[in-house]
Write a protein that holds these residues in place. Sequence first.
Motif: not given
Length: 134
Positions: A12-14, A36-37, A43-47
Amino acid sequence: MTELRGEALYWEAFERLKSGKAQIIDTNSPSFKFTKDNVAIEAGKKKGFVKQERYPDLCDSIENTENTRCSAASRDPENSDSIKLITSQKKKANARYSKLKAEHDLCLEKMMNLLRENFELRRELQELKKSSMQ
């Protein structure tokens, strides 16, 4: 194949990044790339959360999209002009920075010389006061 909840989040983020409707990443920035980062951050995550071993299909899609974006950008003359503009602005900024740094260093040198002179004059004044008292 059923998608895991995490993988669906990254897809979804992509898709938001591809459509230009990103919520976190600025897709209009000249330095934007499909990575990817960036997908993980969107997506609300870290690298580092999106890895080739975990999500091979997603990583391949990200790489293909970035390659397509790069090849389209190299064919777009308007983008080439904006790159030239950004490059010239960067050169001007670097030249201005160098000039300001040289001026700053000169001012620091003058200030240090004045401080040294002030210190020497105060010491000389103290010596004169001592000798006049005797």
